[in-house]
Design an enzyme around this catalytic site. Structure first.
Site, short mmCIF file in Angstrom:
data_model
loop_
_atom_site.label_atom_id
_atom_site.label_comp_id
_atom_site.label_asym_id
_atom_site.label_seq_id
_atom_site.Cartn_x
_atom_site.Cartn_y
_atom_site.Cartn_z
N ARG A 81 0.84 -1.19 0.00
CA ARG A 81 0.00 0.00 0.00
C ARG A 81 0.88 1.25 0.00
NH1 ARG A 81 -1.85 0.82 4.40
NH2 ARG A 81 -1.20 -1.00 5.57
N TYR A 224 -1.50 -3.46 -6.95
CA TYR A 224 -1.24 -4.29 -5.77
C TYR A 224 -2.31 -4.19 -4.69
CZ TYR A 224 1.62 -7.20 -2.81
OH TYR A 224 2.09 -8.25 -2.07
N GLY A 225 -2.71 -5.32 -4.17
CA GLY A 225 -3.49 -5.47 -2.94
C GLY A 225 -4.41 -4.32 -2.60
N LYS A 233 -9.58 -2.37 1.49
CA LYS A 233 -9.25 -1.23 2.36
C LYS A 233 -10.02 0.04 1.94
CE LYS A 233 -6.14 -3.68 4.51
NZ LYS A 233 -6.47 -4.26 5.84
N HIS A 253 -10.70 -2.50 11.34
CA HIS A 253 -9.60 -3.35 10.87
C HIS A 253 -9.42 -4.48 11.88
CE1 HIS A 253 -5.12 -3.39 9.36
NE2 HIS A 253 -5.86 -4.28 8.75
N SER A 275 -1.45 -3.63 10.32
CA SER A 275 -1.08 -4.52 9.22
C SER A 275 0.19 -5.30 9.58
CB SER A 275 -0.82 -3.71 7.96
OG SER A 275 -2.01 -3.07 7.56
N CYS A 277 0.63 -7.52 11.86
CA CYS A 277 0.86 -7.64 13.30
C CYS A 277 0.08 -8.80 13.92
CB CYS A 277 0.53 -6.33 14.01
SG CYS A 277 1.72 -5.04 13.63
N GLY A 278 -0.44 -9.71 13.10
CA GLY A 278 -0.94 -10.95 13.68
C GLY A 278 -2.43 -11.22 13.62
N LYS A 279 -3.21 -10.46 12.82
CA LYS A 279 -4.64 -10.74 12.75
C LYS A 279 -4.91 -12.10 12.11
CE LYS A 279 -5.72 -7.00 10.59
NZ LYS A 279 -4.34 -6.47 10.66
N THR A 280 -4.33 -12.32 10.91
CA THR A 280 -4.61 -13.57 10.21
C THR A 280 -4.14 -14.75 11.07
OG1 THR A 280 -4.46 -12.48 8.08
CG2 THR A 280 -4.17 -14.85 8.08
N ASP A 300 -9.50 -9.85 8.76
CA ASP A 300 -8.96 -8.51 8.49
C ASP A 300 -9.94 -7.37 8.77
OD1 ASP A 300 -6.54 -7.14 7.49
OD2 ASP A 300 -7.83 -6.45 5.87
N ARG A 392 2.13 -12.20 -0.54
CA ARG A 392 0.79 -12.52 -0.03
C ARG A 392 0.21 -13.76 -0.69
NH1 ARG A 392 -1.78 -8.82 3.96
NH2 ARG A 392 -0.16 -7.24 4.22
N ASN A 520 -0.84 -18.11 22.03
CA ASN A 520 -1.70 -16.98 22.39
C ASN A 520 -3.05 -17.46 22.93
OD1 ASN A 520 0.27 -15.14 21.63
ND2 ASN A 520 -0.47 -15.02 19.51
P1 GTP Z 1 -2.59 -7.58 7.45
O1 GTP Z 1 -3.18 -8.74 6.72
O2 GTP Z 1 -1.55 -6.84 6.69
O3 GTP Z 1 -3.61 -6.63 8.01
O4 GTP Z 1 -1.75 -8.20 8.70
P2 GTP Z 1 -2.14 -9.24 9.84
O5 GTP Z 1 -2.46 -8.47 11.07
O6 GTP Z 1 -3.13 -10.23 9.37
O7 GTP Z 1 -0.76 -9.98 10.14
P3 GTP Z 1 -0.37 -11.54 10.10
O8 GTP Z 1 -1.24 -12.39 10.98
O9 GTP Z 1 -0.26 -11.96 8.70
O10 GTP Z 1 1.07 -11.53 10.78
C1 GTP Z 1 2.13 -10.83 10.20
C2 GTP Z 1 3.44 -11.17 10.81
O11 GTP Z 1 3.37 -11.19 12.25
C3 GTP Z 1 3.98 -12.52 10.38
O12 GTP Z 1 5.32 -12.36 10.03
C4 GTP Z 1 3.85 -13.37 11.60
O13 GTP Z 1 4.87 -14.33 11.64
C5 GTP Z 1 3.95 -12.38 12.75
N1 GTP Z 1 3.18 -12.82 13.92
C6 GTP Z 1 1.86 -13.10 13.96
N2 GTP Z 1 1.47 -13.52 15.18
C7 GTP Z 1 2.59 -13.50 15.96
C8 GTP Z 1 2.85 -13.83 17.34
O14 GTP Z 1 1.98 -14.22 18.11
N3 GTP Z 1 4.14 -13.64 17.76
C9 GTP Z 1 5.13 -13.21 16.93
N4 GTP Z 1 6.35 -13.07 17.43
N5 GTP Z 1 4.93 -12.92 15.62
C10 GTP Z 1 3.68 -13.05 15.15
MN MN Z 2 -3.97 -10.49 7.43
MN MN Z 3 -5.14 -5.51 7.00
#
Ligand code: GTP
Ligand code: MN
Ligand code: MN
Length: 611
Positions: A81, A224-225, A233, A253, A275, A277-280, A300, A392, A520
């Site tokens: 983005r 892209y995305g 988004k 989000h 983004s 930071c671990g949602k998926t 997401d 992705r 978690n």
């Molecule tokens: P967007 O799809 O861009 O909105 O991001 P998202 O929030 O879905 O992030 P996603 O779950 O794909 O995680 C992104 C990165 O965070 C990856 O590199 C994961 O390895 C890392 N990650 C996710 N959960 C954890 C966790 O519990 N601990 C750590 N250390 N890293 C994590």
């Molecule tokens: Mn995601």
């Molecule tokens: Mn996102």
């Protein structure tokens, strides 16, 4: 004339002349060779993917490993983005607020008309009617995207409910969001000379524009995305957040999950993390602790609205996942690795010699040789990354083994708790519970996180990202905070509990202290314990913290002192944080900024006391 069964006149045209008129206007402006109304069929997917393989945009993966799956390599200048090229074009600049780039809508319209003029010459213009949320659902919304990118069409087919079924439902008078997209690379120049197409056409001059008053999207120059799949988004967050403010709901989000405890008690959580930071990952959590079950509803975006019973109900407006590939592997996210068994589009990951994909973290042992995301020879000795950090996968949600049976329910699920989190190497504890909705809104408004590769720019810099919505709120952020306060007042006793979480505390060597991912589930267990009223919390200025012995650490080989360090209040760090928050609050227009948040800050500062 093409041999393919494409449709140049709108099916069901008579049903909504408004759409047909808009399509005609755009075709006159962009002058494509042909107009194709997308129907959403399998035959259409097969035709489009075949054409893209022939054209070089897609590489068909070895069907033995990944049936009906493809790899796309973007232009290296079009990988994320582009926040500095994203604009909110409200009439009054104050309505865009201090956190958005603003452009005067009438000036922007002129500029865009010039950019889009003949921008599709030599190309096919696709019309994609789509629904965000189950078609016809009370919380759902319609859109129509026009694009000259077949990659976008195929991605929208996975990410939204699109095609004939959506078009049929957009009867005259039904609101729909016009979303115009062009990669900005005409194949025929002004002198009529035709050029060869490139595998990933785009334009270095990128504009991602939103008109909140007329609820329109114009996106130019990127394929892209989040820049190009406009249902995501641009619509489901930026435009929808404006609709939500006006109509009394919330576009966030957030992931949505259903958690079932060993006692068979069912809870729904929504969580906002910035983004990458671990949602998926949390949405697909495979719990390590016995008896717990997590089912996926969304990864997401959440649209939430108080239901007839006064409780907050949420739907996932999307139909698929656009997930970060690197770091997704059997040990971190086994559910995602199973979800992408086939029917998946991968973008900017590595290609193995056997015709499958690979990225850092997919397996512990890298392939001895591969082709990297940019198309170069790669070996583990190359010293470069095989996959782009924002590489992705795009895949339909119903392929997810943990998808909830009723994830498609138009009424959504009742949200019991909301989680806020980000990448904070220090200060923010593993988990804390807001005392009140207002303190929860304060937690959301003061979220900060280290930047990631999901957007262009420097990585690893701590920045404020309120509610993980900094790049996605389509209006003044102070008004958005006030909207959250107002929603809490409206929900009253039915308001979900709010928690702050942080999986990313690091030790002196920069290593993550908390094991994260599947573990978690232990934090979720504590959160559910709080919702059930079974577990106590220590009241502190930053909210309720777990008692160390009530956090389930069974079977973890962890330094207990380190764990205590990340679950406790670090008063010195929080005094600094509070001072920094005061500066941050000062960046907002005082007349728009909710007094409740100032009171929360005063209370925090007072309770922390002097040094
Ligand atoms: P967007 O799809 O861009 O909105 O991001 P998202 O929030 O879905 O992030 P996603 O779950 O794909 O995680 C992104 C990165 O965070 C990856 O590199 C994961 O390895 C890392 N990650 C996710 N959960 C954890 C966790 O519990 N601990 C750590 N250390 N890293 C994590
Ligand atoms: Mn995601
Ligand atoms: Mn996102």
């Amino acid at each position: 004339m093409t041999m393919l069964a494409t449709r140049t006149t709108p099916p069901l045209n008579h049903r909504n002349p408004e759409i047909a008129d808009w399509v005609d206007d755009i075709a006159r402006l962009t002058t494509p060779d042909e107009v194709v109304w997308v129907d959403g069929s399998t035959a259409e997917w097969d035709r489009l993917t075949k054409e893209m393989v022939a054209q070089g945009t897609l590489i068909r993966l070895n069907p033995e490993w990944r049936p009906n799956s493809f790899l796309a390599r973007s232009d290296p200048a079009d990988v994320a983005r582009v926040e500095d090229r994203t604009f909110i074009c409200s009439v009054d600049p104050d309505d865009a607020g201090p956190t958005n780039n603003w452009r005067d809508p009438s000036i922007m319209r002129l500029e865009l008309s010039e950019l889009f003029s003949h921008s599709m010459r030599g190309r096919t213009m696709y019309v994609i009617p789509f629904s965000m949320g189950p078609i016809g659902g009370a919380l759902s919304q319609f859109g129509v995207q026009i694009t000259d990118s077949p990659y976008v069409v195929a991605s929208m087919a996975l990410m939204t409910r699109m095609g004939d079924a959506a078009l049929e439902a957009i009867t005259p008078g039904t609101p729909w969001v016009p979303a115009l997209h062009s990669v900005g690379a005409p194949l025929v120049d002004d002198d009529g000379v035709r050029h060869d197409d490139s595998a990933w056409p785009n334009n270095e001059n990128k504009y991602i524009c939103h008109f909140p008053e007329s609820r329109e999207i114009w996106s130019f120059g990127s394929g892209y995305g989040g820049n190009a799949l406009l249902g995501k988004k641009c619509f489901a967050l930026r435009i929808a957040s404006v609709m939500a403010r006006d109509e009394g709901w919330m576009a966030e989000h957030m992931l949505i999950v259903r958690v079932t405890s060993p006692e068979n008690r069912v809870f729904h959580l929504a969580a906002a993390f910035p983004s990458a930071c671990g949602k998926t990952n949390l949405a697909m959590l495979a719990p390590t602790i016995p008896g717990w079950k997590v089912e996926t509803i969304g990864d997401d975006i959440a649209w939430m609205r108080p239901g007839p019973d006064g409780r907050l109900r949420a739907i996932n407006p999307e139909r698929g996942f656009f997930g970060v590939a690197p770091g997704t592997g059997l040990s971190t996210n086994p559910v995602a690795t199973k979800t992408i068994w086939g029917n998946t589009i991968f973008t900017n990951v590595a290609l193995r010699d056997d015709g499958d994909v690979w990225w850092e973290g997919l397996t512990d042992t890298p392939p001895a040789h591969a082709t990297d995301w940019a198309g170069n020879d790669w070996t583990p000795a190359s010293g470069t990354r095989a996959a782009h950090p924002n590489g992705r996968f795009t895949v339909a949600a119903d392929q997810c083994p943990t998808i909830a049976d009723d994830w498609n329910s138009p009424d959504g699920v009742v949200i019991d708790a909301i989680l806020f989190g980000g990448r904070r190497p220090s200060t923010v504890p593993l988990v804390s519970q807001a005392r009140t909705w207002q303190q929860g809104v304060f937690m959301g408004a003061t979220m900060a996180s280290e930047t990631t590769a999901a957007a262009t720019g420097e990585v690893g810099v701590l920045r404020h990202d309120p509610f993980a919505m900094l790049p996605f709120t389509g209006y003044n952020m102070a008004d958005y905070f006030a909207h959250w306060i107002a929603m809490g007042e409206r929900l009253g006793e039915n308001a979900p509990a709010i928690f702050s979480v942080n999986w990313f505390r690091t030790d002196a060597d920069g290593r993550f202290i908390w094991p994260g991912f599947s573990e978690n589930a232990r934090v979720i267990e504590w959160i559910v314990g709080r919702l059930e009223g079974d577990l106590a919390a220590r009241a502190t200025p930053i909210g309720g913290l777990p008692l160390a012995h009530e956090l389930n650490l069974d079977g973890l080989s962890l330094d207990v002192d380190e764990i205590r360090g990340i679950i406790d209040l670090d008063k010195t760090a929080w005094r600094r944080e509070a001072a920094e928050i005061a500066d941050y609050f000062g960046t907002f227009d005082e007349t728009r900024f909710p007094i409740e948040l100032r009171r929360e800050l005063e209370r925090l500062t007072r309770e922390l006391g002097p040094e």
